[in-house]
Scaffold this motif. Sequence first.
Motif, PDB file in Angstrom:
ATOM      1  N   THR A 135     -83.442  -6.810  17.059  1.00 41.32           N
ATOM      2  CA  THR A 135     -84.155  -5.556  16.838  1.00 41.32           C
ATOM      3  C   THR A 135     -85.644  -5.808  17.022  1.00 41.32           C
ATOM      4  O   THR A 135     -86.148  -6.888  16.704  1.00 41.32           O
ATOM      5  CB  THR A 135     -83.916  -4.981  15.428  1.00 41.32           C
ATOM      6  OG1 THR A 135     -84.312  -5.942  14.464  1.00 41.32           O
ATOM      7  CG2 THR A 135     -82.461  -4.615  15.212  1.00 41.32           C
ATOM      8  N   VAL A 136     -86.323  -4.801  17.554  1.00 42.86           N
ATOM      9  CA  VAL A 136     -87.754  -4.910  17.774  1.00 42.86           C
ATOM     10  C   VAL A 136     -88.452  -3.932  16.847  1.00 42.86           C
ATOM     11  O   VAL A 136     -88.103  -2.759  16.792  1.00 42.86           O
ATOM     12  CB  VAL A 136     -88.119  -4.606  19.246  1.00 42.86           C
ATOM     13  CG1 VAL A 136     -89.622  -4.682  19.450  1.00 42.86           C
ATOM     14  CG2 VAL A 136     -87.394  -5.554  20.181  1.00 42.86           C
ATOM     15  N   ASP A 137     -89.418  -4.421  16.092  1.00 38.51           N
ATOM     16  CA  ASP A 137     -90.191  -3.606  15.163  1.00 38.51           C
ATOM     17  C   ASP A 137     -91.662  -3.861  15.441  1.00 38.51           C
ATOM     18  O   ASP A 137     -92.212  -4.865  14.996  1.00 38.51           O
ATOM     19  CB  ASP A 137     -89.820  -3.978  13.727  1.00 38.51           C
ATOM     20  CG  ASP A 137     -90.531  -3.130  12.704  1.00 38.51           C
ATOM     21  OD1 ASP A 137     -90.980  -2.024  13.047  1.00 38.51           O
ATOM     22  OD2 ASP A 137     -90.642  -3.575  11.545  1.00 38.51           O
ATOM     23  N   ARG A 138     -92.279  -3.004  16.215  1.00 31.01           N
ATOM     24  CA  ARG A 138     -93.672  -3.138  16.652  1.00 31.01           C
ATOM     25  C   ARG A 138     -93.856  -4.433  17.429  1.00 31.01           C
ATOM     26  O   ARG A 138     -93.292  -4.599  18.484  1.00 31.01           O
ATOM     27  CB  ARG A 138     -94.622  -3.016  15.482  1.00 31.01           C
ATOM     28  CG  ARG A 138     -94.598  -1.651  14.861  1.00 31.01           C
ATOM     29  CD  ARG A 138     -95.693  -1.505  13.844  1.00 31.01           C
ATOM     30  NE  ARG A 138     -95.489  -0.271  13.105  1.00 31.01           N
ATOM     31  CZ  ARG A 138     -95.760  -0.124  11.846  1.00 31.01           C
ATOM     32  NH1 ARG A 138     -96.260  -1.126  11.163  1.00 31.01           N
ATOM     33  NH2 ARG A 138     -95.549   1.026  11.253  1.00 31.01           N
ATOM     34  N   ASP A 139     -94.633  -5.351  16.886  1.00 27.10           N
ATOM     35  CA  ASP A 139     -94.929  -6.598  17.594  1.00 27.10           C
ATOM     36  C   ASP A 139     -94.041  -7.757  17.170  1.00 27.10           C
ATOM     37  O   ASP A 139     -94.303  -8.892  17.529  1.00 27.10           O
ATOM     38  CB  ASP A 139     -96.394  -6.983  17.373  1.00 27.10           C
ATOM     39  CG  ASP A 139     -97.344  -6.005  18.040  1.00 27.10           C
ATOM     40  OD1 ASP A 139     -96.926  -5.358  19.019  1.00 27.10           O
ATOM     41  OD2 ASP A 139     -98.492  -5.879  17.580  1.00 27.10           O
TER      42      ASP A 139
ATOM     43  N   THR B  45     -90.084  -9.243  16.910  1.00 27.12           N
ATOM     44  CA  THR B  45     -88.683  -9.140  17.281  1.00 27.12           C
ATOM     45  C   THR B  45     -87.881  -9.970  16.297  1.00 27.12           C
ATOM     46  O   THR B  45     -88.205 -11.132  16.044  1.00 27.12           O
ATOM     47  CB  THR B  45     -88.449  -9.652  18.709  1.00 27.12           C
ATOM     48  OG1 THR B  45     -89.218  -8.848  19.604  1.00 27.12           O
ATOM     49  CG2 THR B  45     -86.990  -9.568  19.094  1.00 27.12           C
TER      50      THR B  45
ATOM     51  N   ARG C 101     -92.448  -8.401  25.560  1.00 30.10           N
ATOM     52  CA  ARG C 101     -93.754  -8.097  24.998  1.00 30.10           C
ATOM     53  C   ARG C 101     -93.981  -8.574  23.571  1.00 30.10           C
ATOM     54  O   ARG C 101     -95.107  -8.592  23.111  1.00 30.10           O
ATOM     55  CB  ARG C 101     -93.999  -6.605  25.055  1.00 30.10           C
ATOM     56  CG  ARG C 101     -93.031  -5.802  24.209  1.00 30.10           C
ATOM     57  CD  ARG C 101     -93.451  -4.341  24.170  1.00 30.10           C
ATOM     58  NE  ARG C 101     -92.692  -3.569  23.224  1.00 30.10           N
ATOM     59  CZ  ARG C 101     -92.826  -3.598  21.913  1.00 30.10           C
ATOM     60  NH1 ARG C 101     -93.686  -4.408  21.372  1.00 30.10           N
ATOM     61  NH2 ARG C 101     -92.102  -2.842  21.125  1.00 30.10           N
ATOM     62  N   ALA C 102     -92.955  -8.919  22.843  1.00 29.87           N
ATOM     63  CA  ALA C 102     -93.122  -9.258  21.427  1.00 29.87           C
ATOM     64  C   ALA C 102     -93.748 -10.646  21.266  1.00 29.87           C
ATOM     65  O   ALA C 102     -93.168 -11.638  21.689  1.00 29.87           O
ATOM     66  CB  ALA C 102     -91.788  -9.204  20.707  1.00 29.87           C
TER      67      ALA C 102
END
Length: 148
Positions: A32-36, A38, A65-66
């Motif tokens: 899961t990705v949460d803003r910056d 992962t 990008r994370a």
Amino acid sequence: MSERLPGFGCHHVPTAAGWFRPDEPILWLSCTVDRDVTHVSVAGEVDLSNAHLLTELLENLVAGRAPTVVVDLSEVTFFGAHGTEALVRARKLLTGRGGRLTLHRPAPIVRRVLDVTGTLAAFEVLDRSARTPADGRHVRSCPLAGRT
């Protein structure tokens, strides 16, 4: 001629007695990705037969990008040298791009293997629960999706 191929985890493998049994997955990965940040959750066995899946997932995340990847290893039941290699490789790739890799609550077997191989000290390790951070704020935990 139509041949139906089984889905992941639905294969039947022969036993020594000649019977077939369902071949259930031994490794579960979720992301899961949460803003910056992962979050990757790993459960089950990480060994020669499947560590490449963890390696590929972490390499893809590094290319993404994370900048921070947190790997939850609390539900790992077996951890081989190939799992260590996957984590070390991901850490090198992330730090080379200015990111960081954090291990969250590694299971005793993971901690033992990393300690014996001399790689544990290279990782940032968080042992506290994601639900109770030091500053008291509430943080959602990363669920283990796809686990049956």
